[in-house]
Motif scaffolding. Structure first.
Motif, PDB file in Angstrom:
ATOM      1  N   PRO A  56       0.973  -1.120  -0.057  1.00  0.00           N
ATOM      2  CA  PRO A  56      -0.131  -0.053   0.044  1.00  0.00           C
ATOM      3  C   PRO A  56       0.865   1.186  -0.055  1.00  0.00           C
ATOM      4  O   PRO A  56       1.898   1.462   0.532  1.00  0.00           O
ATOM      5  N   HIS A  57       0.364   2.248  -0.671  1.00  0.00           N
ATOM      6  CA  HIS A  57       1.220   3.442  -0.657  1.00  0.00           C
ATOM      7  C   HIS A  57       1.427   4.059   0.722  1.00  0.00           C
ATOM      8  O   HIS A  57       0.446   3.993   1.521  1.00  0.00           O
ATOM      9  N   GLY A  58       2.597   4.631   0.641  1.00  0.00           N
ATOM     10  CA  GLY A  58       3.027   5.049   2.176  1.00  0.00           C
ATOM     11  C   GLY A  58       3.927   4.177   3.115  1.00  0.00           C
ATOM     12  O   GLY A  58       4.164   4.640   4.130  1.00  0.00           O
ATOM     13  N   LEU A  59       3.633   2.996   2.515  1.00  0.00           N
ATOM     14  CA  LEU A  59       4.272   1.903   3.412  1.00  0.00           C
ATOM     15  C   LEU A  59       5.576   1.247   2.845  1.00  0.00           C
ATOM     16  O   LEU A  59       5.743   1.228   1.611  1.00  0.00           O
ATOM     17  N   HIS A  60       6.446   0.781   3.618  1.00  0.00           N
ATOM     18  CA  HIS A  60       7.696   0.288   3.176  1.00  0.00           C
ATOM     19  C   HIS A  60       8.102  -1.057   3.975  1.00  0.00           C
ATOM     20  O   HIS A  60       7.565  -0.947   5.199  1.00  0.00           O
ATOM     21  N   TRP A  61       8.807  -1.950   3.816  1.00  0.00           N
ATOM     22  CA  TRP A  61       9.408  -2.990   4.299  1.00  0.00           C
ATOM     23  C   TRP A  61      10.308  -2.658   5.150  1.00  0.00           C
ATOM     24  O   TRP A  61      10.962  -1.801   5.276  1.00  0.00           O
ATOM     25  N   VAL A  62      10.228  -3.492   6.509  1.00  0.00           N
ATOM     26  CA  VAL A  62      11.077  -3.165   7.670  1.00  0.00           C
ATOM     27  C   VAL A  62      11.296  -4.538   8.199  1.00  0.00           C
ATOM     28  O   VAL A  62      10.568  -5.474   8.469  1.00  0.00           O
ATOM     29  N   GLY A  63      12.519  -4.728   8.512  1.00  0.00           N
ATOM     30  CA  GLY A  63      12.866  -6.086   8.882  1.00  0.00           C
ATOM     31  C   GLY A  63      12.898  -6.159  10.745  1.00  0.00           C
ATOM     32  O   GLY A  63      13.070  -5.361  11.304  1.00  0.00           O
ATOM     33  N   ILE A  64      11.866  -7.175  10.873  1.00  0.00           N
ATOM     34  CA  ILE A  64      11.610  -7.146  12.493  1.00  0.00           C
ATOM     35  C   ILE A  64      12.699  -8.291  13.197  1.00  0.00           C
ATOM     36  O   ILE A  64      12.427  -9.384  12.647  1.00  0.00           O
ATOM     37  N   PRO A  65      13.387  -7.835  14.068  1.00  0.00           N
ATOM     38  CA  PRO A  65      13.959  -8.951  14.530  1.00  0.00           C
ATOM     39  C   PRO A  65      13.609  -9.849  15.560  1.00  0.00           C
ATOM     40  O   PRO A  65      12.392  -9.892  16.099  1.00  0.00           O
ATOM     41  N   GLY A  66      14.047 -11.125  15.716  1.00  0.00           N
ATOM     42  CA  GLY A  66      13.511 -11.799  16.471  1.00  0.00           C
ATOM     43  C   GLY A  66      13.618 -11.697  17.964  1.00  0.00           C
ATOM     44  O   GLY A  66      14.439 -11.056  18.345  1.00  0.00           O
ATOM     45  N   HIS A  67      12.731 -11.919  18.689  1.00  0.00           N
ATOM     46  CA  HIS A  67      12.504 -11.331  19.924  1.00  0.00           C
ATOM     47  C   HIS A  67      11.404 -12.131  20.655  1.00  0.00           C
ATOM     48  O   HIS A  67      10.425 -12.835  20.071  1.00  0.00           O
ATOM     49  N   TYR A  68      11.397 -11.823  21.958  1.00  0.00           N
ATOM     50  CA  TYR A  68      10.427 -12.261  23.094  1.00  0.00           C
ATOM     51  C   TYR A  68       9.480 -11.301  23.412  1.00  0.00           C
ATOM     52  O   TYR A  68      10.181 -10.162  23.741  1.00  0.00           O
ATOM     53  N   ASP A  69       8.323 -11.367  23.448  1.00  0.00           N
ATOM     54  CA  ASP A  69       7.247 -10.508  24.043  1.00  0.00           C
ATOM     55  C   ASP A  69       7.096 -10.740  25.283  1.00  0.00           C
ATOM     56  O   ASP A  69       6.791 -12.102  25.681  1.00  0.00           O
TER      57      ASP A  69
END
Length: 88
Positions: A56-69
């Protein structure tokens, strides 16, 4: 989760996504938050390139690191993955 075994990691605001053919639909929205990784393990991001799907317009890919919530007395692991970031 005792504090001395974990370190903080910044998780950016992002949308999860659902692939449909050559484009994506937005999934769950996650606000920026602090995740946790085991002390000494280092940050692990998704490898390679982001999906080659129309976003969608205005969005770009970002890498989300592995993590615990962190949840009260346990942690829920999120594997490294791609998300969509930006204004929609």
């Amino acid at each position: 989760m005792s504090n001395h075994e974990w370190q903080h990691i910044h998780i950016p605001e992002h949308y999860e996504f659902v692939a449909h053919g050559n484009h994506v639909d937005l999934g769950e929205h996650e606000t920026a938050h602090i995740g946790f990784i085991k002390a000494g393990e280092g940050e692990v991001y998704p490898t390679g390139f982001p999906p080659t799907l129309e976003v969608p317009h205005g969005l770009h890919w970002v890498g989300i690191p592995g993590h615990y919530d962190k949840h009260e007395d346990h942690g829920h692991f999120q594997a490294p993955h791609w998300g969509l970031h930006g204004k929609h």
